[in-house]
Enzyme design. Structure first.
Site, PDB file in Angstrom:
ATOM      1  CG  HIS A 233     -13.101  16.216   7.237  1.00  0.00           C
ATOM      2  ND1 HIS A 233     -13.082  14.966   6.823  1.00  0.00           N
ATOM      3  CD2 HIS A 233     -14.104  16.136   8.326  1.00  0.00           C
ATOM      4  CE1 HIS A 233     -14.060  14.074   7.658  1.00  0.00           C
ATOM      5  NE2 HIS A 233     -14.741  15.102   8.545  1.00  0.00           N
ATOM      6  CD  GLU A 234     -14.443  19.140  10.500  1.00  0.00           C
ATOM      7  OE1 GLU A 234     -15.732  19.273  10.316  1.00  0.00           O
ATOM      8  OE2 GLU A 234     -13.939  18.326  11.133  1.00  0.00           O
TER       9      GLU A 234
ATOM     10  CG  HIS B 248     -19.110  18.001   7.649  1.00  0.00           C
ATOM     11  ND1 HIS B 248     -19.696  16.918   7.547  1.00  0.00           N
ATOM     12  CD2 HIS B 248     -17.866  17.259   8.359  1.00  0.00           C
ATOM     13  CE1 HIS B 248     -19.538  16.007   8.159  1.00  0.00           C
ATOM     14  NE2 HIS B 248     -17.977  16.085   8.475  1.00  0.00           N
TER      15      HIS B 248
ATOM     16  CD  GLU C 248     -17.330  12.051   8.393  1.00  0.00           C
ATOM     17  OE1 GLU C 248     -18.012  12.592   8.741  1.00  0.00           O
ATOM     18  OE2 GLU C 248     -16.086  11.776   8.320  1.00  0.00           O
TER      19      GLU C 248
END
Lengths: 506, 506
Positions: B263-264, B267, B293
């Protein structure tokens, strides 16, 4: 006084800016992605400029114009008076140096550093020597902004060891050298000490676990510090309640990581002990590089390498490393860590030889600055002095004049004296503490360091930069800087390791 | 144009200042000694003020006065034109908000946050509700500085999802809710999925070792990033070549750490893909919270939770954890990670229920801002909606309205919509990429992600904030924001886990 309050608010902002420099430097050495190196240089240049501008701002001058006369009406030792005079001094100093000069010099050092990395790798002095010659010119130019100095190195030494003029240091270091050189000769002729027990496999996590126990005992406040890792350990203060240091752990040597941590902890204890009333002012720092080093050396050597310390900690270390040390008597371990052996590399030097590395560099700095030595001849001069003082043959320039980063990231002059001042002072201060509290050594055998720590805090740490180095030595020891306690300490201690050792009286 | 060069230099300094804020925040969450918390607040306040002053400086106004007319003569999509209009927008926005208001609000949020920590621990909403009521007033006051809005929440949403008006989001979210609520009802009546295989002991170091392999495969550039740890994982850009993120590892669950890292990383890939020509400008960032997101969710869910991804990586994971997973078939493992179960906590929610958590918060924000709901009645309204939408009984306010930090460190309004915009968009963008490159899924089964990564970089990442969210969606997908691909994705995927699942056509 209302103006004084505005002055304090202004200084708070100045210190805020300075704190960003420290955070950038810390981050650069501990976490930053490698690809960001160039931009980090820019960020540092930018914030350094803002910090400098804040200091030399006309508003600062106006405030000082009113505050200086007021300060003369206050007690000389009062915080207000000391703070105003310290800021006035920094202001005057900063105004004497043209900002363009410093900016040009920063650009220059970035190039020198990169070239030095290459030159060192290639073992080739001539690659960097033209740039080093420029550094020498910059260093002389820096000194020229402070006319009236006695020795051309004085303004450069003043940057980190204010008031420690060549006229004080040179005779002191000569004396020290005269004592140390024969000691080394005597040790060389003694039976060598066996270091085998130190050189086993000591897993990193277990070493760290032991180090944490030691740091807790000597009083490192964990809520106000963090420890990280870097190849060249250092301490840096980011704020009154934010003091950080690094260590390095060798998996095949058990004392290097510990002593590096205790060394940096000594620096940290100094900064952590500064009185909160100095927070947010330029007095929130250790006095000088020499006084700072006195604390790192005191905790590393006078505490960490003492018999008393190990009486308490050796059984603990044995229980962390039972297979490695369970059958090794303490005396064997203690002797091993006091192994003396002249070598090329300063940062790996033992207590006896260390200062000679420093004095050689100090002397060469003076010769370069006064024109007695040309940059081209530096490697040869280095080689000669190592042979003469330490009996060591320097065959590779990378282990000679290229070994330390100092001259390749900063000026020539004022780079090394602090290390030896620190060694000398550590003994004077430890002696002074013991005279008031004769129980200190006995307490150490029980793992207690509070009495020592409190004495240092009360007499040195809490004052931050309120006093000068000379004043501080006088206040804390009642004497001037002297090598006698240091020589006495070395002789007495190393006589227990090398029985033939004696001081040669002239 | 010479002025444009000065403008770029000025922006560079502005971005330098902003980079210090990011470094302070990063450090605060990863390394800082705890005792420094209050001073860090001061440092952040100080540098935020300097950054704001730099933006609204009259000099900036003068430059923009000359640059704006010049920009109209340039191609509308040119960097120069986009940069000038972005800065003009930020400048105007910043000038509309009185600095005293923001300073007062920062002070307020510091108090709210501390009270929230206590209230949450004591499970007591009334402890913090008076302060939350003040937050609501601050939020309305913020909106009032942007007269002419259509909905009072619009200026607040605009802070992170510019152009995503309530008039766009409300109908979209209502549609989404109407599809999701029945799906959850159907899943609730299906046979539950067995998660046992995930919940074994998975040592941290081995998990990290596997995660690093995954990050290398998806193209996280290690020279420009670092990964650290924090209880609430986040990503932050410090500079063009300095992008950082954190993760957390649970020793008794094997996917949480991986998916948090992916997830990170999503980003981070966005920020790492920004074109260097935007470095040192306010366009050096992702467009909006929703678009950001979409990338974290795309890499976490559409890649990380895909059958194709695991075809390649499951054998690798098995070889890292042979005792835990050696005998577990991939299908069992895949089904386990797609376990759906309505619960109280947003951050632990599965793909199906997640958006309902968001929509509940979004709706409640609107009701609070328009005065339809009083702060006192918030816990009850929260309870009702959780029962209605998710069939979940909220018994403890700490697991209800006090669970998320957002309203207690910032305004009410604009805090949550980005999460659902991201989910929706992730499918639209993944579909668009697949239409151009039908091989993407096949490549994933070989651990290859370059085609996908390149498409995202070319179409989205490289542009930074050059385009608006709406423009970007249009450019990349040829369509407006739509929930259809997202619903299709969820249905098709979860039908393989819960065979009774079907879309309820209205």
């Amino acid at each position: 006084m209302e103006l004084y309050q505005s002055f304090r608010s202004y200084l708070k902002e100045y210190i805020n800016l300075e704190s960003f420099i420290h955070l950038l430097v810390w981050d650069q050495s501990t976490g930053m992605p490698t690809a960001n190196a160039d931009y980090r240089g820019e960020q540092l240049g930018f914030i350094s400029r803002l910090t400098h501008e804040k200091l030399v701002d006309p508003k600062m001058g106006e405030m000082l114009d009113q505050l200086i006369p007021w300060a003369t009406t206050l007690p000389a030792d009062s915080l207000e008076s000391r703070l105003i005079s310290e800021v006035a001094k920094e202001y005057e100093k900063a105004r004497k140096i043209p900002p363009a000069f410093m900016e040009k010099f920063f650009g220059h050092t970035a190039r020198v550093y990169q070239t030095w990395v290459k030159a060192r790798k290639q073992n080739n002095f001539t690659l960097v020597s033209p740039l080093l010659r420029e550094t020498l010119e910059y260093s002389k130019e820096y000194a020229s902004y402070f006319p009236g100095y006695h020795h051309i190195a004085d303004p450069l030494i003043d940057r980190s060891d204010e008031g420690m003029y060549v006229s004080i240091l040179q005779p002191l270091f000569q004396d020290l050298r005269k004592k140390l050189v024969p000691m080394i000769e005597q040790i060389r002729q003694s039976e060598p000490v066996d270091r085998k027990c130190l050189l086993q496999h000591y897993p990193k996590q277990k070493q760290l676990q032991f180090i944490e126990v030691v740091l807790d005992h000597i009083g490192v406040d964990r809520s106000r510090t963090i420890q990280d890792f870097s190849p060249h350990p250092f301490m840096i203060r980011l704020a009154g309640d934010d003091v950080r240091f690094t260590t390095r752990i060798k998996e095949w040597e058990v004392t290097d990581g510990l002593f590096s941590s205790m060394h940096e902890s000594g620096h940290a204890l100094y900064e952590l002990g500064i009185s909160p009333e100095l927070f947010g002012t330029p007095l929130m720092k250790g006095i000088s590089s020499g006084l700072h080093e006195s604390q790192s050396r005191l905790w590393e050597n006078l505490v960490g390498k003492s018999r008393e310390f190990w009486e308490y900690f050796y059984p603990k270390l044995q229980s962390v490393f039972p297979t490695q040390l369970g059958a090794v008597p303490m005396e064997t371990f203690y002797r091993a860590m006091h192994h003396v052996s002249p070598s090329e590399i300063r940062t790996e030097a033992d207590e006896i030889t260390y200062n000679l590395h420093v004095i050689i560099r100090f002397d060469l700095e003076l010769e370069l600055l006064t024109g007695k030595l040309d940059v081209t001849d530096l490697p040869e001069a280095w080689r000669q002095r190592y042979k003469e003082d330490l009996g060591v043959d320097i065959t590779e320039v990378k282990d000679g004049v290229l070994q330390d980063v100092h001259w390749f990231t900063d000026f020539i002059g004022g780079q090394f004296q602090g290390y030896s001042i620190g060694n000398i002072l550590s003994c004077q201060l430890f002696d002074a503490a013991q005279q008031i509290h004769p129980s200190i050594k006995e307490e150490m055998t029980h793992g207690q360091f509070d009495t020592l720590h409190s004495w240092l805090k009360t007499n040195i740490y809490q004052h931050g930069k309120k006093f000068s180095t000379t004043e501080m030595i006088q206040r804390a020891t009642g004497q001037a800087l002297s090598i006698d306690p240091y020589i006495k300490y070395l002789t007495e201690k190393y006589q227990t390791i090398y029985p033939t050792l004696h001081i040669s009286e002239e």
